[in-house]
Design an enzyme around this catalytic site. Structure first.
Site, short mmCIF file in Angstrom:
data_model
loop_
_atom_site.label_atom_id
_atom_site.label_comp_id
_atom_site.label_asym_id
_atom_site.label_seq_id
_atom_site.Cartn_x
_atom_site.Cartn_y
_atom_site.Cartn_z
N CYS A 119 0.85 -1.19 0.00
CA CYS A 119 0.00 0.00 0.00
C CYS A 119 0.88 1.23 0.00
CB CYS A 119 -0.92 0.01 1.23
SG CYS A 119 -2.07 1.41 1.21
N CYS A 123 0.04 4.53 6.33
CA CYS A 123 -0.47 4.83 7.67
C CYS A 123 0.54 4.25 8.67
CB CYS A 123 -1.85 4.23 7.88
SG CYS A 123 -3.04 4.85 6.68
FE1 SF4 Z 1 -2.95 1.43 3.31
FE2 SF4 Z 1 -3.41 2.89 5.49
FE3 SF4 Z 1 -5.29 1.13 4.63
FE4 SF4 Z 1 -2.94 0.28 5.70
S1 SF4 Z 1 -4.57 1.41 6.74
S2 SF4 Z 1 -3.93 -0.50 3.86
S3 SF4 Z 1 -1.48 1.84 4.95
S4 SF4 Z 1 -4.53 2.99 3.57
#
Ligand code: SF4
Ligand code: SAH
Length: 361
Positions: A119, A123
């Site tokens: 991703c 985060c």
């Molecule tokens: Fe991506 Fe944030 Fe969702 Fe994790 S929480 S998959 S880093 S958008």
């Protein structure tokens, strides 16, 4: 490269079969092999003439995903780690309904599927983003996660026709950053000739891509929407979710209001409780305000510890206190008493562990 057969909607197949001068009932037969019987080779489609099977084989790819490991027992959360054609690893998680909580039949299951390898949104608390973004999943790779779980189920539970009743797009990746593929996959999974899962039983979770939320609101298929909020003020949210700098709360809530005006369904806020970050009682009021403004319900989720990251989940007493304070503000809220904690059920954790172990080997 040939496109995969499981990335095609019925209209596309019909057009192709027409060009080949094949009768339309052949499309129906093909779709039955793909989505009812879930076969994994052209040769298994025994009621299609050999010449047609050869033609399909030349024209389309037919990829399946391979189960690497499965964790969890049948009455608990089960996690599937899959290998894709290019060797990438992704996860799907099968979660039994909690009859005590929702009054549902206990054979109901929710499947959580991935939309990307890794991703890009980074985060700070999440395992999926730790090694960055690798690629989007293709339409067929999203569809095949559901088909492969059903295929697995038909072997272990020969009597059960289907196991997946609900779909949540909450696995690895940011679904709305792979918008076109996701929507086409959901069209296939929703269609009566395909997955047959009602749009109301499909929830898309996003970290808050405001423009794509607006776009989604204008789609003919109306899915449920969950927002990964995790912070009720820009100050707190920015600390853990870099996406908030691009789309601050004001912009996000405006997009959610638009979604709701078009869609009319209740939005859900996901709120992970992380000790010392967003679990203070002072956060309850701003969270309640946002929930009231959008008529949203709040899912509180105790943080799942991720190896290598220093964030911790708050004590149970602190979790319950947060829930109670929120409820006394008149907000509909639930606290997930995690079932999957022991098996790294939060997104991206099993993949991360496996990839690290493979790198060390
Ligand atoms: Fe991506 Fe944030 Fe969702 Fe994790 S929480 S998959 S880093 S958008
Ligand atoms: N990218 C999308 C969907 C995938 S993440 C999104 O962010 O919404 C699915 C959910 O799992 C999100 O709410 C995410 O914040 C949450 N999550 C990520 N890591 C977690 C962890 N370690 N413990 C608990 N929830 C986590």
């Amino acid at each position: 490269m040939n496109c995969d057969i499981k990335s095609q909607i019925v209209e596309e197949l019909q057009a192709q079969f027409q060009e080949w001068e094949q009768p339309t009932y052949r499309v129906t037969q093909l779709l039955e092999w793909l989505y009812q019987r879930r076969v994994t080779s052209w040769d298994a489609m025994t009621n299609l003439p050999k010449a047609l099977r050869d033609r399909l084989n030349q024209h389309y790819a037919f990829n399946t995903i391979t189960l690497v490991t499965k964790q969890g027992a049948s009455d608990t959360t089960q996690k599937f780690l899959w290998r894709l054609e290019d060797g990438s690893l992704i996860e799907s998680v099968l979660i039994p309904a909690n009859p005590a909580l929702y009054g549902e039949a206990s054979d109901r299951h929710t499947l959580c599927v991935s939309t990307q390898v890794g991703c890009a949104y980074g985060c700070k608390f999440c395992a999926s983003g730790l090694d960055g973004w690798k690629r989007n999943l293709g339409v067929h790779e999203i569809v095949e996660q559901v088909v492969a779980v059903e295929r697995w189920n038909s072997v272990v539970n020969p009597k059960s026709e289907r196991i997946v009743n609900n779909l949540v797009i909450m696995g690895m990746g940011e679904p709305l950053a792979n918008y076109e593929n996701l929507l086409k996959a959901l069209k296939i999974l929703n269609a009566p000739w395909g997955g047959g899962i009602g749009a109301r039983k499909i929830t898309i979770s996003t970290s808050g891509l405001a423009p794509q939320i607006r776009k989604l609101a204008d789609e003919p298929l109306q899915f449920r929407l969950a927002i990964s909020l995790h912070g009720a003020t820009d100050e707190v949210r920015e600390k853990i979710m870099p996406v908030n700098r691009k789309y601050p709360l004001r912009e996000l809530t405006n997009a959610c209001e638009y979604y709701q005006s078009k869609n009319g369904r209740m939005i859900t806020f996901e709120y992970i409780l992380i000790a010392g970050v967003n679990d203070g009682i002072d956060q309850v009021k701003p969270l309640a305000e946002l929930a009231r403004q959008l008529n949203a319900k709040v899912n509180l989720i105790p943080y799942n510890k991720v190896e290598d990251l220093s964030w911790e989940r708050p004590s149970e007493a602190r979790q319950e206190a947060f829930l109670q304070a929120l409820e006394s503000e008149g907000i509909t809220a639930t606290l997930r008493r995690e079932k999957g904690h022991d098996i790294d059920a939060a997104c991206g954790q099993l993949r991360l562990k496996t990839e690290r172990a493979m790198a060390e080997a």
